[in-house]
Every structure is written in structure tokens, then in C-alpha cells.
Scaffold this motif. Structure first.
Motif, PDB file in Angstrom:
ATOM      1  N   LEU A   5       0.890  -1.149   0.000  1.00 40.20           N
ATOM      2  CA  LEU A   5       0.000   0.000   0.000  1.00 40.20           C
ATOM      3  C   LEU A   5       0.933   1.205   0.000  1.00 40.20           C
ATOM      4  CD1 LEU A   5      -2.602  -1.169   2.663  1.00 40.20           C
ATOM      5  CD2 LEU A   5      -2.585  -1.567   0.185  1.00 40.20           C
ATOM      6  N   VAL A   6       0.801   2.044  -1.022  1.00 38.43           N
ATOM      7  CA  VAL A   6       1.789   3.090  -1.259  1.00 38.43           C
ATOM      8  C   VAL A   6       1.102   4.439  -1.346  1.00 38.43           C
ATOM      9  CG1 VAL A   6       3.703   3.808  -2.735  1.00 38.43           C
ATOM     10  CG2 VAL A   6       3.036   1.387  -2.680  1.00 38.43           C
ATOM     11  N   GLN A   7       1.472   5.332  -0.454  1.00 41.82           N
ATOM     12  CA  GLN A   7       0.986   6.704  -0.531  1.00 41.82           C
ATOM     13  C   GLN A   7       1.989   7.490  -1.367  1.00 41.82           C
ATOM     14  OE1 GLN A   7       0.590   8.726   3.231  1.00 41.82           O
ATOM     15  NE2 GLN A   7      -0.861  10.202   2.398  1.00 41.82           N
ATOM     16  N   VAL A   8       1.503   8.089  -2.440  1.00 42.64           N
ATOM     17  CA  VAL A   8       2.379   8.814  -3.362  1.00 42.64           C
ATOM     18  C   VAL A   8       2.004  10.285  -3.407  1.00 42.64           C
ATOM     19  CG1 VAL A   8       2.883   6.801  -4.810  1.00 42.64           C
ATOM     20  CG2 VAL A   8       0.929   8.275  -5.372  1.00 42.64           C
ATOM     21  N   GLU A   9       2.995  11.082  -3.758  1.00 44.88           N
ATOM     22  CA  GLU A   9       2.777  12.502  -3.960  1.00 44.88           C
ATOM     23  C   GLU A   9       2.337  12.704  -5.402  1.00 44.88           C
ATOM     24  OE1 GLU A   9       5.462  15.619  -2.059  1.00 44.88           O
ATOM     25  OE2 GLU A   9       6.120  15.582  -4.154  1.00 44.88           O
TER      26      GLU A   9
ATOM     27  N   ALA B 149      -7.921   5.747   0.482  1.00 43.55           N
ATOM     28  CA  ALA B 149      -6.975   5.741   1.605  1.00 43.55           C
ATOM     29  C   ALA B 149      -7.315   4.585   2.544  1.00 43.55           C
ATOM     30  CB  ALA B 149      -7.032   7.061   2.345  1.00 43.55           C
ATOM     31  N   PRO B 150      -6.352   3.694   2.796  1.00 40.66           N
ATOM     32  CA  PRO B 150      -6.637   2.549   3.675  1.00 40.66           C
ATOM     33  C   PRO B 150      -6.718   2.982   5.138  1.00 40.66           C
ATOM     34  CG  PRO B 150      -4.347   2.522   2.980  1.00 40.66           C
ATOM     35  CD  PRO B 150      -4.992   3.659   2.260  1.00 40.66           C
ATOM     36  N   ASP B 151      -7.369   2.168   5.935  1.00 36.44           N
ATOM     37  CA  ASP B 151      -7.496   2.428   7.364  1.00 36.44           C
ATOM     38  C   ASP B 151      -6.272   1.840   8.066  1.00 36.44           C
ATOM     39  OD1 ASP B 151      -8.444   3.111   9.855  1.00 36.44           O
ATOM     40  OD2 ASP B 151      -9.791   1.386  10.001  1.00 36.44           O
ATOM     41  N   LEU B 152      -5.199   2.622   8.112  1.00 32.98           N
ATOM     42  CA  LEU B 152      -3.947   2.187   8.718  1.00 32.98           C
ATOM     43  C   LEU B 152      -3.689   2.956  10.012  1.00 32.98           C
ATOM     44  CD1 LEU B 152      -1.639   2.154   5.560  1.00 32.98           C
ATOM     45  CD2 LEU B 152      -2.632   0.162   6.722  1.00 32.98           C
ATOM     46  N   TRP B 153      -2.772   2.457  10.794  1.00 35.76           N
ATOM     47  CA  TRP B 153      -2.309   3.121  11.997  1.00 35.76           C
ATOM     48  C   TRP B 153      -1.581   4.411  11.596  1.00 35.76           C
ATOM     49  CZ3 TRP B 153      -0.854  -1.367   9.730  1.00 35.76           C
ATOM     50  CH2 TRP B 153       0.378  -1.360   9.082  1.00 35.76           C
ATOM     51  N   PRO B 154      -1.547   5.395  12.494  1.00 37.48           N
ATOM     52  CA  PRO B 154      -0.782   6.603  12.189  1.00 37.48           C
ATOM     53  C   PRO B 154       0.710   6.281  12.156  1.00 37.48           C
ATOM     54  CG  PRO B 154      -2.028   6.849  14.249  1.00 37.48           C
ATOM     55  CD  PRO B 154      -2.233   5.459  13.761  1.00 37.48           C
ATOM     56  N   ARG B 155       1.415   6.925  11.253  1.00 40.44           N
ATOM     57  CA  ARG B 155       2.860   6.714  11.194  1.00 40.44           C
ATOM     58  C   ARG B 155       3.540   7.683  12.139  1.00 40.44           C
ATOM     59  NH1 ARG B 155       7.124   7.698   6.399  1.00 40.44           N
ATOM     60  NH2 ARG B 155       7.509   9.524   7.642  1.00 40.44           N
TER      61      ARG B 155
END
Length: 182
Positions: free
Chosen positions: A76-80, A112-118
């Protein structure tokens, strides 16, 4: 029977049990896993999060980590940026990197996936949008997913390995692990 541990590696943790060569001590697997005789099957960079598999069986370790077995790894990749069809199509065809072309990847835009805060949080720039992708590769070059997204104009902000083959992060909080029978 082989041992297999599924570990949700937090951001900033090294994918090894000791920290060699750093002037200050960094977090390692030994800060989270006190199971003797297991070793990582593959690795995740310090600035990547998610599923890391550990085993005490050399053949299983090779089957998981060796590129020749082409075990799928899903990220799962958050991209700019705002991924357009052309960028996703390029990822699906395979992109040319400095060390040669990649194999085709599965790539799709996702909510946006439901992930823990980084911790620490990613940098946010108000004028530049971001988006999430699900990318599955079947090789494992150094920082490959980050280099692939950069090659199509979408720098990676956050990278979470969600699955390796049939094993997933489902139900694992960061810094926790579970052992499964194989």
C-alpha cells in the motif's frame, strides 16, 4: 515443523537483529522479537513499514526471499501527486530503472486505507495532492517500489508491505507478531 513469524515492522526499525556500524543505536528486530533461531526472509527498508516474515527454515526462507520464486509482494503506497492512467499503465508494463527494466506490476489506485498513524507522520504539502496505490511485484530489488513510483513521477511518501504470498498483516498492530504453522 518450521516456524514462521509474521511481524508488523514499524517505521524506523531495521530488518535485522543487531545494528552494526551506526554511531547511535537504532531499533532492530531484537527490540520486538525474542524468539531464538529465526531470521528474516527478505527485508524491508528502515523507512518502510509492514509485513516482515521470519523463519527458522532455510528452504522456506529461500522460497519467500529469492526472486526466482516470484512470490507476490503487495504494498500500500501513498504517493505525492495525482496518479493518471498513463502512470499506472507504465507500472503495469514495467518501468526502466538504472539497474534495468522491472517486471510488470499490478497497480491500481485505491481509497486511503485504514492504517495506523505513522510516527513520525509523513510530510504534507497543501499545494500538492497525494493518493494511495496498491502495487504488487514479483521481484525484490533494493527500494524497488519507491524507485518505480518515482520513475513515473509519483514520489513515495509512505510504503506499507501488506502481503507476501498468502500471508498478510491482517489483525497485526505495528510492533506485534504472531507465529503460524507451516
Amino acid at each position: 515443523m518450521a516456524r514462521l513469524i509474521l511481524f508488523n515492522k514499524p517505521f524506523g526499525v531495521l530488518s535485522q537483529f543487531t545494528d552494526r556500524g551506526a554511531p547511535t543505536t537504532r531499533a532492530t528486530l531484537s527490540d520486538f522479537i525474542a524468539v531464538p533461531g529465526v531470521y528474516p526472509a527478505g527485508r524491508l527498508d528502515r523507512d518502510s513499514e509492514g509485513l516482515l516474515l521470519l523463519t527458522d527454515d532455510g528452504r522456506l526462507q529461500a522460497r519467500i526471499a529469492e526472486p526466482r520464486f516470484k512470490l507476490p509482494k503487495t504494498y500500500l503506497v501513498q504517493v505525492e501527486g495525482d496518479p493518471q492512467d498513463a502512470a499506472l499503465a507504465a507500472l503495469r508494463r514495467g518501468v526502466r530503472l538504472k539497474d534495468g527494466p522491472t517486471l510488470p506490476a499490478e497497480a491500481e489506485r485505491i481509497p486511503a486505507p485504514d492504517l495506523w498513524p505513522r510516527d513520525p507522520p509523513i510530510r504534507v504539502r497543501k499545494a500538492i495532492p497525494d493518493a494511495w496505490l496498491r502495487i504488487t511485484i514479483r521481484e525484490g530489488r533494493n527500494r524497488q517500489v519507491r524507485r518505480m513510483t518515482a520513475a513515473v513521477g509519483l514520489p513515495t511518501l509512505r510504503l506499507v508491505r501488506w502481503a507476501v504470498g498468502e500471508w498478510t498483516l491482517e489483525g497485526l498492530a505495528p510492533g506485534t507478531f504472531r507465529e503460524i504453522a507451516v
